[in-house]
Design a protein around this motif. Structure first.
Motif, PDB file in Angstrom:
ATOM      1  N   SER A 251     -16.862  54.169 141.410  1.00 36.74           N
ATOM      2  CA  SER A 251     -15.662  53.516 141.929  1.00 36.74           C
ATOM      3  C   SER A 251     -15.865  52.007 141.795  1.00 36.74           C
ATOM      4  CB  SER A 251     -15.457  53.912 143.397  1.00 36.74           C
ATOM      5  OG  SER A 251     -14.237  53.391 143.865  1.00 36.74           O
ATOM      6  N   VAL A 252     -15.099  51.405 140.930  1.00 36.74           N
ATOM      7  CA  VAL A 252     -15.225  49.956 140.693  1.00 36.74           C
ATOM      8  C   VAL A 252     -13.835  49.327 140.664  1.00 36.74           C
ATOM      9  CG1 VAL A 252     -17.425  50.143 139.433  1.00 36.74           C
ATOM     10  CG2 VAL A 252     -15.258  50.268 138.172  1.00 36.74           C
ATOM     11  N   TYR A 253     -13.847  48.013 140.762  1.00 36.53           N
ATOM     12  CA  TYR A 253     -12.589  47.263 140.856  1.00 36.53           C
ATOM     13  C   TYR A 253     -11.920  47.204 139.481  1.00 36.53           C
ATOM     14  CZ  TYR A 253      -9.464  43.547 142.497  1.00 36.53           C
ATOM     15  OH  TYR A 253      -8.375  42.802 142.874  1.00 36.53           O
ATOM     16  N   LEU A 254     -10.665  47.622 139.450  1.00 40.10           N
ATOM     17  CA  LEU A 254      -9.945  47.626 138.169  1.00 40.10           C
ATOM     18  C   LEU A 254      -9.001  46.434 138.070  1.00 40.10           C
ATOM     19  CD1 LEU A 254      -9.055  51.410 137.654  1.00 40.10           C
ATOM     20  CD2 LEU A 254     -11.146  50.168 137.055  1.00 40.10           C
ATOM     21  N   GLU A 255      -8.985  45.853 136.909  1.00 38.35           N
ATOM     22  CA  GLU A 255      -8.073  44.729 136.619  1.00 38.35           C
ATOM     23  C   GLU A 255      -7.343  45.051 135.315  1.00 38.35           C
ATOM     24  OE1 GLU A 255     -10.213  40.762 138.094  1.00 38.35           O
ATOM     25  OE2 GLU A 255     -11.520  42.080 136.936  1.00 38.35           O
ATOM     26  N   GLY A 256      -6.491  46.060 135.393  1.00 37.82           N
ATOM     27  CA  GLY A 256      -5.698  46.443 134.233  1.00 37.82           C
ATOM     28  C   GLY A 256      -6.201  47.699 133.542  1.00 37.82           C
ATOM     29  N   GLU A 257      -7.514  48.014 133.724  1.00 37.39           N
ATOM     30  CA  GLU A 257      -8.030  49.222 133.063  1.00 37.39           C
ATOM     31  C   GLU A 257      -7.309  50.456 133.621  1.00 37.39           C
ATOM     32  OE1 GLU A 257      -9.908  47.148 134.849  1.00 37.39           O
ATOM     33  OE2 GLU A 257     -11.453  46.272 133.561  1.00 37.39           O
ATOM     34  N   TYR A 258      -7.056  51.412 132.790  1.00 33.13           N
ATOM     35  CA  TYR A 258      -6.370  52.649 133.166  1.00 33.13           C
ATOM     36  C   TYR A 258      -5.022  52.364 133.852  1.00 33.13           C
ATOM     37  CZ  TYR A 258     -10.645  55.000 131.827  1.00 33.13           C
ATOM     38  OH  TYR A 258     -11.722  55.473 131.105  1.00 33.13           O
ATOM     39  N   GLY A 259      -4.439  51.220 133.505  1.00 34.97           N
ATOM     40  CA  GLY A 259      -3.111  50.875 134.017  1.00 34.97           C
ATOM     41  C   GLY A 259      -3.106  50.481 135.484  1.00 34.97           C
ATOM     42  N   GLN A 260      -4.264  50.153 136.051  1.00 37.97           N
ATOM     43  CA  GLN A 260      -4.341  49.874 137.497  1.00 37.97           C
ATOM     44  C   GLN A 260      -4.909  48.484 137.770  1.00 37.97           C
ATOM     45  OE1 GLN A 260      -3.121  51.861 139.819  1.00 37.97           O
ATOM     46  NE2 GLN A 260      -2.585  53.439 138.316  1.00 37.97           N
ATOM     47  N   ASN A 261      -4.453  47.918 138.873  1.00 36.95           N
ATOM     48  CA  ASN A 261      -4.932  46.613 139.317  1.00 36.95           C
ATOM     49  C   ASN A 261      -5.220  46.638 140.805  1.00 36.95           C
ATOM     50  OD1 ASN A 261      -4.856  44.383 137.251  1.00 36.95           O
ATOM     51  ND2 ASN A 261      -2.858  45.350 136.897  1.00 36.95           N
ATOM     52  N   ASP A 262      -6.160  45.797 141.217  1.00 38.50           N
ATOM     53  CA  ASP A 262      -6.461  45.582 142.638  1.00 38.50           C
ATOM     54  C   ASP A 262      -6.745  46.887 143.384  1.00 38.50           C
ATOM     55  OD1 ASP A 262      -6.908  43.928 144.843  1.00 38.50           O
ATOM     56  OD2 ASP A 262      -4.873  44.264 145.595  1.00 38.50           O
ATOM     57  N   ILE A 263      -7.663  47.657 142.844  1.00 36.81           N
ATOM     58  CA  ILE A 263      -8.030  48.942 143.445  1.00 36.81           C
ATOM     59  C   ILE A 263      -9.457  49.281 142.998  1.00 36.81           C
ATOM     60  CG2 ILE A 263      -7.111  50.299 141.488  1.00 36.81           C
ATOM     61  CD1 ILE A 263      -6.136  52.356 143.547  1.00 36.81           C
ATOM     62  N   CYS A 264     -10.207  49.956 143.866  1.00 33.19           N
ATOM     63  CA  CYS A 264     -11.495  50.523 143.442  1.00 33.19           C
ATOM     64  C   CYS A 264     -11.308  52.029 143.354  1.00 33.19           C
ATOM     65  CB  CYS A 264     -12.603  50.201 144.450  1.00 33.19           C
ATOM     66  SG  CYS A 264     -13.038  48.456 144.515  1.00 33.19           S
ATOM     67  N   ILE A 265     -11.636  52.593 142.209  1.00 28.83           N
ATOM     68  CA  ILE A 265     -11.429  54.034 141.974  1.00 28.83           C
ATOM     69  C   ILE A 265     -12.374  54.456 140.858  1.00 28.83           C
ATOM     70  CG2 ILE A 265      -9.485  53.632 140.361  1.00 28.83           C
ATOM     71  CD1 ILE A 265      -8.121  56.124 141.643  1.00 28.83           C
ATOM     72  N   GLY A 266     -12.640  55.760 140.789  1.00 28.29           N
ATOM     73  CA  GLY A 266     -13.647  56.253 139.855  1.00 28.29           C
ATOM     74  C   GLY A 266     -13.222  56.240 138.393  1.00 28.29           C
ATOM     75  N   VAL A 267     -14.038  55.573 137.590  1.00 34.93           N
ATOM     76  CA  VAL A 267     -13.846  55.521 136.134  1.00 34.93           C
ATOM     77  C   VAL A 267     -15.231  55.540 135.481  1.00 34.93           C
ATOM     78  CG1 VAL A 267     -11.622  54.284 136.140  1.00 34.93           C
ATOM     79  CG2 VAL A 267     -13.745  52.974 136.197  1.00 34.93           C
ATOM     80  N   PRO A 268     -15.298  55.890 134.209  1.00 40.87           N
ATOM     81  CA  PRO A 268     -16.621  55.881 133.556  1.00 40.87           C
ATOM     82  C   PRO A 268     -17.133  54.445 133.419  1.00 40.87           C
ATOM     83  CG  PRO A 268     -14.966  57.044 132.212  1.00 40.87           C
ATOM     84  CD  PRO A 268     -14.224  56.348 133.295  1.00 40.87           C
ATOM     85  N   CYS A 269     -18.389  54.239 133.838  1.00 44.19           N
ATOM     86  CA  CYS A 269     -18.957  52.886 133.828  1.00 44.19           C
ATOM     87  C   CYS A 269     -20.336  52.898 133.186  1.00 44.19           C
ATOM     88  CB  CYS A 269     -19.156  52.390 135.264  1.00 44.19           C
ATOM     89  SG  CYS A 269     -17.640  52.287 136.204  1.00 44.19           S
ATOM     90  N   ILE A 270     -20.683  51.813 132.546  1.00 46.22           N
ATOM     91  CA  ILE A 270     -22.070  51.621 132.110  1.00 46.22           C
ATOM     92  C   ILE A 270     -22.761  50.871 133.241  1.00 46.22           C
ATOM     93  CG2 ILE A 270     -23.595  50.592 130.368  1.00 46.22           C
ATOM     94  CD1 ILE A 270     -21.785  52.882 129.301  1.00 46.22           C
ATOM     95  N   ILE A 271     -23.835  51.482 133.743  1.00 50.62           N
ATOM     96  CA  ILE A 271     -24.530  50.930 134.916  1.00 50.62           C
ATOM     97  C   ILE A 271     -25.933  50.471 134.506  1.00 50.62           C
ATOM     98  CG2 ILE A 271     -25.409  51.450 137.227  1.00 50.62           C
ATOM     99  CD1 ILE A 271     -22.331  51.462 137.112  1.00 50.62           C
ATOM    100  N   GLY A 272     -26.175  49.171 134.709  1.00 50.41           N
ATOM    101  CA  GLY A 272     -27.480  48.615 134.336  1.00 50.41           C
ATOM    102  C   GLY A 272     -27.929  47.568 135.327  1.00 50.41           C
ATOM    103  N   ARG A 273     -28.825  46.689 134.895  1.00 53.32           N
ATOM    104  CA  ARG A 273     -29.470  45.733 135.798  1.00 53.32           C
ATOM    105  C   ARG A 273     -28.476  44.774 136.469  1.00 53.32           C
ATOM    106  NH1 ARG A 273     -30.982  44.478 139.396  1.00 53.32           N
ATOM    107  NH2 ARG A 273     -32.799  43.325 140.069  1.00 53.32           N
TER     108      ARG A 273
END
Ligand SMILES: NC(=O)c1ccc[n+]([C@@H]2O[C@H](COP(=O)([O-])OP(=O)(O)OC[C@H]3O[C@@H](n4cnc5c(N)ncnc54)[C@H](O)[C@@H]3O)[C@@H](O)[C@H]2O)c1
Ligand SMILES: O=C(O)C[C@H](O)C(=O)O
Length: 311
Positions: A251-273
């Motif tokens: 669940s990360v903050y979206l700014e236009g991805e998947y058509g959504q803004n100003d929301i944290c919701i589950g999407v595929p993420c690359i997680i690193g350092r």
């Protein structure tokens, strides 16, 4: 590498156990508000060191944030779990205040930490942590999709009657009984679409079982689950600390991805350092897009309840 886990309850302790046992971090601090509780859990786990063979230094503290100083990652599991018959959303009233104060406290001593939010309702608590702290979006990650995806793979493996580790699948959307979206179309068994082996009805059943996976366990256990949640947090923390750059639904903050803004919701993420390294945009079909939009609407409605606490 140092990890603090706030909340030494079922999920926090289980996560501390796995992080220690697998040597994911060199130092782990468990913090709880209940006098002596974190100390007791840490001592119990540390007394496994010689029999299971690990060298992580795990300690427990009662609400003493000075001991958490300079953590690289802070996991927030503090708050109440649901009881049978409840939804995760019903926990917002108590957990919002806890998550906000904990996030503020940990950052005073670990200003560079990446926060992993676990407390429910997780998407809304992640949004709250982001707004309350003003941290950049790469440093606030909600854990839910890793767990939901592991449950999805479990139910797929049962339906296929094949090992879960041969199954690849992901759940996106909100971490709620009605908001999560198991991507059955994209699930595979050793690279072969699962639809080659399972009927549409069987896939629908797997998706339905996945969505209520947490509720099913809550009914069986009388409180919500902790082994798979703890393991999922450890998996995510490992990808951060050891810069594994795994693709994990978070669940990360979206700014236009998947058509959504100003929301944290589950999407595929690359997680690193750096925490969230990249949001992976996949081509959803029309039905999946519609489910995602509905899921976001539900999460956004829940976020609206935060207005007073964020004011
Ligand atoms: N995101 C997920 O996938 C996921 C999975 C499982 C559980 N959860 C959520 O995680 C939370 C914890 O679940 P649990 O089963 O470990 O509950 P638990 O009751 O076993 O543990 C919670 C702990 O938090 C502590 N706590 C409460 N307020 C605190 C504060 N201000 N500071 C420090 N510690 C505090 C409590 O004393 C308790 O020990 C719940 O909200 C649950 O719904 C989320
Ligand atoms: O089901 C819950 O309330 C806890 C957690 O979110 C889970 O999915 O296990």
């Amino acid at each position: 590498m140092k990890v603090t886990i706030v909340g030494a309850g079922n999920v926090g302790a289980s996560c501390a156990d796995i992080i220690s046992y697998r040597g994911i971090a060199s130092e782990v601090v468990l913090l709880d508000i209940k006098e002596g509780f974190a100390e007791g859990k840490a001592m119990d786990i540390m007394q496994c060191a010689t029999t299971t063979g690990f060298n992580t230094q795990l300690s427990g503290v009662t609400n003493d944030y000075t001991k958490t100083a300079n953590s690289d990652v802070v996991v927030i599991t503090s708050g109440i779990p649901r009881k049978p018959g409840m939804t995760r959303e019903e926990l917002i009233g108590i957990n919002a205040g806890i998550v906000k104060s904990v996030a503020e406290n940990v950052l005073q001593h670990s200003p560079n930490a990446i926060l992993v939010v676990v407390s429910n309702p997780m998407d809304t608590m992640t949004y709250l942590a982001l707004k309350a702290t003003g941290l950049p979006k790469n440093r606030i990650i909600g854990m839910g999709g890793a767990l939901d995806s592991s449950r999805f793979k479990y139910f797929l493996s049962k339906a296929l009657d094949k090992p879960a580790n041969d199954v690849s699948a992901m759940v996106i959307g909100g971490h709620g009984d009605t908001t999560m979206i198991p991507l059955t179309r994209l699930a595979s068994y050793n690279g072969i679409p699962v639809s080659e082996f399972l009927s549409e009805a069987a896939l629908q059943q797997v998706a339905a079982d996945t969505m209520v996976g947490g509720a099913t366990l809550t009914k069986l256990l009388g409180t919500s689950a902790w082994y798979a949640p703890g393991a999922s947090v450890a998996y995510l923390v490992d990808s951060i600390l050891n810069n594994q750059r795994k693709m994990i639904a978070c669940s990360v903050y979206l700014e236009g991805e998947y058509g959504q803004n100003d929301i944290c919701i589950g999407v595929p993420c690359i997680i690193g350092r750096n925490g969230l390294e990249e949001i992976v945009t996949i081509n959803l079909n029309e039905a999946e897009k519609e489910l995602f939009a509905k899921s976001a609407d539900a999460v956004r409605a829940m976020n609206a309840d935060l207005k007073s606490i964020l004011a």
